[in-house]
Each structure stands twice: as structure tokens, then as C-alpha cells.
Motif scaffolding. Structure first.
Motif, mmCIF file in Angstrom:
data_model
loop_
_atom_site.group_PDB
_atom_site.id
_atom_site.type_symbol
_atom_site.label_atom_id
_atom_site.label_comp_id
_atom_site.label_asym_id
_atom_site.label_seq_id
_atom_site.Cartn_x
_atom_site.Cartn_y
_atom_site.Cartn_z
ATOM 1 N N SER A 92 -10.521 4.450 6.336
ATOM 2 C CA SER A 92 -10.357 4.247 4.930
ATOM 3 C C SER A 92 -8.810 4.278 4.535
ATOM 4 O O SER A 92 -8.545 3.614 3.696
ATOM 5 C CB SER A 92 -11.274 5.146 4.125
ATOM 6 O OG SER A 92 -12.577 5.213 4.291
ATOM 7 N N LEU A 93 -8.135 4.797 5.367
ATOM 8 C CA LEU A 93 -6.818 4.917 5.180
ATOM 9 C C LEU A 93 -6.194 3.967 6.015
ATOM 10 O O LEU A 93 -6.414 4.094 7.440
ATOM 11 C CB LEU A 93 -5.918 6.232 5.282
ATOM 12 C CG LEU A 93 -6.374 7.239 4.153
ATOM 13 C CD1 LEU A 93 -5.435 8.468 4.240
ATOM 14 C CD2 LEU A 93 -5.931 6.820 2.726
ATOM 15 N N VAL A 94 -5.400 2.962 5.605
ATOM 16 C CA VAL A 94 -4.893 2.048 6.801
ATOM 17 C C VAL A 94 -3.382 2.099 7.123
ATOM 18 O O VAL A 94 -2.482 2.811 6.321
ATOM 19 C CB VAL A 94 -5.035 0.390 6.349
ATOM 20 C CG1 VAL A 94 -6.637 0.127 6.249
ATOM 21 C CG2 VAL A 94 -4.320 0.246 5.069
ATOM 22 N N THR A 142 -8.971 5.625 -0.574
ATOM 23 C CA THR A 142 -8.229 4.608 -0.005
ATOM 24 C C THR A 142 -6.732 4.609 -0.713
ATOM 25 O O THR A 142 -6.565 5.400 -1.544
ATOM 26 C CB THR A 142 -8.696 2.977 -0.203
ATOM 27 O OG1 THR A 142 -8.592 2.991 -1.587
ATOM 28 C CG2 THR A 142 -10.009 2.870 0.421
ATOM 29 N N ARG A 143 -5.664 3.942 0.035
ATOM 30 C CA ARG A 143 -4.456 3.735 -0.522
ATOM 31 C C ARG A 143 -4.353 3.142 -1.740
ATOM 32 O O ARG A 143 -4.689 1.828 -1.697
ATOM 33 C CB ARG A 143 -3.441 3.505 0.722
ATOM 34 C CG ARG A 143 -3.402 4.226 1.810
ATOM 35 C CD ARG A 143 -2.436 3.544 2.957
ATOM 36 N NE ARG A 143 -1.119 3.421 2.629
ATOM 37 C CZ ARG A 143 -0.328 2.806 3.237
ATOM 38 N NH1 ARG A 143 -0.511 2.409 4.382
ATOM 39 N NH2 ARG A 143 1.134 2.919 2.981
ATOM 40 N N SER A 144 -3.629 3.682 -2.585
ATOM 41 C CA SER A 144 -3.447 2.757 -3.894
ATOM 42 C C SER A 144 -2.265 2.068 -3.645
ATOM 43 O O SER A 144 -1.340 2.272 -2.832
ATOM 44 C CB SER A 144 -3.231 3.729 -5.120
ATOM 45 O OG SER A 144 -4.608 4.443 -5.398
ATOM 46 N N LEU A 173 0.756 -1.239 0.099
ATOM 47 C CA LEU A 173 -0.035 0.131 -0.027
ATOM 48 C C LEU A 173 0.830 0.981 -0.181
ATOM 49 O O LEU A 173 1.857 1.447 0.799
ATOM 50 C CB LEU A 173 -0.874 -0.035 1.222
ATOM 51 C CG LEU A 173 -2.084 -1.059 1.103
ATOM 52 C CD1 LEU A 173 -3.027 -0.939 2.455
ATOM 53 C CD2 LEU A 173 -2.788 -0.929 -0.094
ATOM 54 N N PRO A 198 -3.124 7.591 -1.201
ATOM 55 C CA PRO A 198 -4.322 7.839 -1.984
ATOM 56 C C PRO A 198 -3.994 8.800 -3.072
ATOM 57 O O PRO A 198 -3.389 9.744 -2.904
ATOM 58 C CB PRO A 198 -5.181 8.576 -1.001
ATOM 59 C CG PRO A 198 -4.223 9.119 0.212
ATOM 60 C CD PRO A 198 -2.977 8.136 0.215
ATOM 61 N N THR A 249 -10.670 9.697 7.917
ATOM 62 C CA THR A 249 -11.178 9.005 7.129
ATOM 63 C C THR A 249 -12.074 7.764 7.668
ATOM 64 O O THR A 249 -12.503 6.971 6.980
ATOM 65 C CB THR A 249 -10.013 8.262 6.156
ATOM 66 O OG1 THR A 249 -9.325 7.548 6.603
ATOM 67 C CG2 THR A 249 -9.698 9.289 5.341
#
Length: 482
Positions: free
Chosen positions: A474-476, A186-188, A165, A168, A471
Motif C-alpha cells: 500500500s505504501l510505494v 497510502t502516501r498522501s 508522493l 501517510p 502494508t
């Protein structure tokens, strides 16, 4: 021309502040008032003022730790600041100010680049060729800033972990003033962010100038050269040595860029205003753009004051006494400082108020990138040795050129090229990433004076806790900080 550039930077705030809104809830905000925004892009002059704000925000994002972390977290610097030990040892907390500020400053630059990329084609009413150039410059800057972030936050991004990961990918201006958690990105993956960076640079290339009429602009604004240089750096970090060699080939026998015979001309003593950029610079943030005493202030690099630490014996021991990088570019810094008195520091940044040109990409890096890439793809080849010799002999008049027979294997040649990168590019924000991408270990000196390995899962910074909270998950978080 220099006066015009300074005015552009000061006008940038007026133009952008009238057309952009800001919010502390995520990244940065896009324009709310489309009428005002359309006025900004009616003329080339006002649109260029808006573009200059992206350059300025890129400077702001590369001030302080965001830039110096590339060196102060390596054995180049003997860190004496207790406050900084969490950074160099990999023990930052997820709510630490450092990763949060780097994140927010860099995304601020990315967001205004997004405004240019979207608004110039939609609202621009000036020369179409110049419109395309402005969009291309914004794409270069977006790519540059995403690459800064990728190296710092992408889980395994420099170690071939393409499914790790990363970030974003915010590719549109943030819409509205209220954050909506279910719209959070989210993280690409690292692969997706690398692809976006390469796409931005590839798309920018045809519409950029080779040079500007003013040499300062050639070295301080996006050009075809700066795109090829950044692409070569990106591909090197990906381990794509074939592409790194191809992109860096652009600089072989290129008359726009030249190695200086004297390194002091590349890093002159700075009086704090209007310091020339040498022909060796491919992309730099010049002091002129920073506006001297009346505009954007200091870069906050800790070298001159030695507040964080000083240049290590480990680094100095790698030079002969005749090497300019030791004899000319290492000094004692501030004679009145109470921090580490009598200890050496770099004079690449030598202004006591922190007002220096900031090197982002130099020609010497391209020589060494191509040398390393060739050695990785073709083994022991003469061109790789010649490029290594060019950098080493420029720095040291007593240096005796290497021959192919001096290296038993290609790995021996690569090791010597990596050493030359360390010696040549020290304190320019690169060494940390060279260590990681080549499979070596980041180390720090602990309280007992013993070098200790940084935990491998702390080679990246934590995703700021504030961003994760905003978030609603949503961001881990990066694995090393869970």
C-alpha cells in the motif's frame, strides 16, 4: 518551575505507559484501555504529563541522524567514516536501519500527539481553556514532526513537486493491537501533507500562549511565536515567499526574542545539566527536559567525538578571523579522541556525554528568512539588507554593513543571504534543505577526494522496506530506490 518541568517528563512515561499500547507492526498504537485513558485526562496535571510525552518523543525523534543529517550530508562536514558514506552519497539501501528508525520514532511522536488531540476534547474534565491549549500544543508538535518527515521522504517536496508522493497522513490514534493490511494508509501527496501541517499550525495559533511565566517554558513549549516561526519555515520550503515574509514579520521588534551580542551565550559550554536557554531561542529542546544523567540520555550527535568527520576547510574558508562563528564556535572537540585528532568541529554541541540544548528554531533564522523572502518578492529592498546586516554584524565586529548599492541584482542579494544562512545556522539541521529548495546540488567527497553530485532522485530517503512489506505494498517506494 524547572523542577516541576523535569517531574512532568518523568511522570509522562508512567501516565502514557498505563494508557497506551505499543506494537512493532505499524507506527505506534493508540490506547486500548479507555478506562485508564479517561483517568489520565481527568486532571490538568495528568493530562499535561501525557502531553509532555509528546515533547519527549519529539526529542527522541530528533536525536542522532534525524537531526544531524541536515548538515553531515553537505559540504559543511568532511566525512571520514566509511560506515556513513552510504548516507552522504545517497546510496542507502531500502532496508537500512537509518530511514527505518527515523520513520518509526517520528510516527511514534505523531501518534501520541493524535491521542492528545482526540482524547482531551472527548475525555478531559479540567479547565476548558487549558484543554484547548494542550490540544494546540499537540497540533504544533504533530505539525513539526510531519514537517521533519516531509523534508526527508517527500518526493520533490522541496522542489515544487506538489503532486509527488509524501507520507501517510495518520491523524487518528492507531486503533487496536492487530495490523490489518487492507486498512493501511497510502502516501498522501506533498500538497496534502503541506496543507495538513499548515492547518494544524493555523488551528493551534489562537489557543497558545505568547509566553509562560517561566522563561524556559516560553522557549521549550509551543507558543504563538513558535507557530509563526514554523509556518515561515514551511512556506519558505514551499517557495511561498509572500507568506514566509508575513509569518516572519511577527519577530520584527518582538520583545520576547532578542539577538544575543555574544554567540557563546547562545551556545554556552555545557556541564551536562540545567543549561539556560538564551532569549534568541524560539523553540528548543533544553537539556533540563532531557533530565540529565538519570533520564533520557545522550542526543548522539557526532560532532564532539568527530566519529563521523570534521568541519571542512570549505566551510571555514567562508569566515574572517574575527567572526565569532569561527573564533568562538569552532574548536577541536574531544582532545582524547582517536577520531580525526587535531581536526576542527563545532562547539554548538560541546558536552562530552552528548548533553546539550538542542536548537530547533532561533531568531536569527527568522531574520534571514524574512530577508530572503523580501528579496524574492520585492527585489532589492532596504529591510532585507538591514536584516542581513544585523546577523552578520552581530557575529563579526569587523563587519562593514552592506548598502543597497553593493548588490547589482536581487539575485546577488539572495545569494549573500543564503551564504549568511549557511554560516549562521550550520550544524542546526537546516543546510541540506536550504540547498535542495534553492535548486543547488547536494555533493559529497568520494574516496578519491573529489566532490561528486548526489543523484537527484536520492535527495530523499527511501520509504523503509519494512513499512512497505507490512502494508503489502500500500505504501510505494520513492522513485530513486525502485
Amino acid at each position: 518551575m524547572k523542577k516541576r518541568i523535569i517531574n512532568i517528563y518523568s511522570l509522562a512515561f508512567l501516565a502514557i505507559m498505563g494508557s497506551l499500547s505499543a506494537c512493532d507492526k505499524q507506527l505506534d498504537l493508540a490506547p486500548e484501555d479507555t478506562t485508564v485513558e479517561s483517568e489520565v485526562f481527568q486532571t490538568a496535571a495528568s493530562a499535561e504529563s501525557a502531553l509532555m510525552d509528546v515533547y519527549n518523543k519529539t526529542y527522541e525523534a530528533n536525536k542522532s541522524t534525524a537531526y544531524s543529517i541536515g548538515d553531515v550530508t553537505t559540504r559543511l562536514i568532511e566525512v571520514t567514516s566509511t560506515f556513513s558514506m552510504a548516507l552522504v552519497s545517497g546510496n542507502l539501501l531500502t532496508d537500512d536501519y537509518t530511514p527505518e528508525k527515523i520513520w518509526s520514532d517520528t510516527y511514534s511522536a505523531i501518534n501520541v500527539a493524535n491521542v492528545i488531540i482526540k482524547s482531551v476534547p472527548d475525555l478531559g474534565t479540567y479547565n476548558e481553556n487549558l484543554e484547548r491549549q494542550h490540544v494546540a500544543e499537540a497540533k504544533f508538535l504533530r505539525a513539526y514532526n510531519y514537517f521533519v518527515m516531509l523534508r526527508l521522504y517527500g518526493d520533490g517536496a522541496l522542489q515544487g513537486k506538489m503532486d509527488g508522493l509524501c507520507l501517510p497522513l495518520q491523524l487518528k490514534p492507531y486503533a487496536g493491537t492487530e495490523f490489518v493490511s487492507n486498512n493501511a494508509l497510502t502516501r498522501s501527496t506533498n500538497s496534502e501533507v503541506y496543507t495538513q501541517i499548515i492547518n494544524d499550525l493555523t488551528e493551534a495559533l489562537p489557543d497558545l500562549n505568547d509566553e509562560y511565566d517561566d522563561d524556559l517554558e516560553t522557549r521549550a513549549r509551543a507558543t504563538k511565536g513558535s507557530v509563526h516561526a514554523l509556518l515561515s519555515r514551511v512556506y519558505l520550503c514551499m517557495g511561498n515567499y509572500q507568506k514566509a515574509a508575513e509569518e516572519s514579520a511577527f519577530f520584527v521588534n518582538n520583545s520576547t526574542y532578542r539577538l544575543a551580542s555574544n554567540l557563546r551565550s547562545v551556545f554556552p559550554m555545557s556541564g551536562g545539566v540545567d543549561v539556560e536557554l538564551d532569549e534568541e531561542f524560539i523553540y528548543a529542546i533544553p537539556l533540563t527536559y532531557n533530565g540529565g544523567n538519570h533520564q533520557f540520555g545522550t542526543h548522539f550527535y557526532p560532532y564532539y567525538s568527530k566519529t563521523l568527520g570534521y568541519v571542512s576547510d570549505d566551510y571555514l574558508g567562508k569566515f574572517t578571523e574575527t567572526d565569532q562563528r569561527k573564533s568562538e564556535l569552532i574548536w577541536n572537540g574531544n582532545p582524547l579522541s582517536s577520531y580525526n585528532p587535531g581536526k576542527p568541529t563545532t562547539s554548538k554541541f560541546n558536552n562530552n556525554d552528548g548533553r546539550d540544548n538542542i536548537p530547533m528554531i532561533r531568531l536569527s533564522e527568522m531574520y534571514l528568512t524574512r530577508a530572503e523572502a523580501l528579496a524574492n518578492t520585492s527585489g532589492k529592498v532596504q529591510e532585507a539588507v538591514d536584516l542581513l546586516n544585523a546577523i552578520a554584524s552581530r557575529a563579526d565586529a569587523a563587519f562593514v554593513d552592506y548598502t543597497l548599492s553593493d548588490f547589482t541584482t536581487a539575485d546577488d542579494l539572495i545569494d549573500r543571504i543564503l551564504l549568511e544562512r549557511e554560516k549562521e545556522l550550520a550544524f542546526e539541521g537546516i543546510h541540506r534543505y536550504d540547498i535542495i529548495r534553492t535548486g543547488r546540488k547536494l555533493q559529497f567527497r568520494n574516496e578519491d577526494g573529489v566532490y561528486e553530485d548526489v543523484p537527484a532522485d536520492r535527495y530523499v530517503l527511501p520509504i523503509p522496506k519494512r513499512e512497505i512489506d507490512i502494508t503489502k505494498g500500500s505504501l510505494v517506494q520513492n522513485p530513486g530506490y525502485l
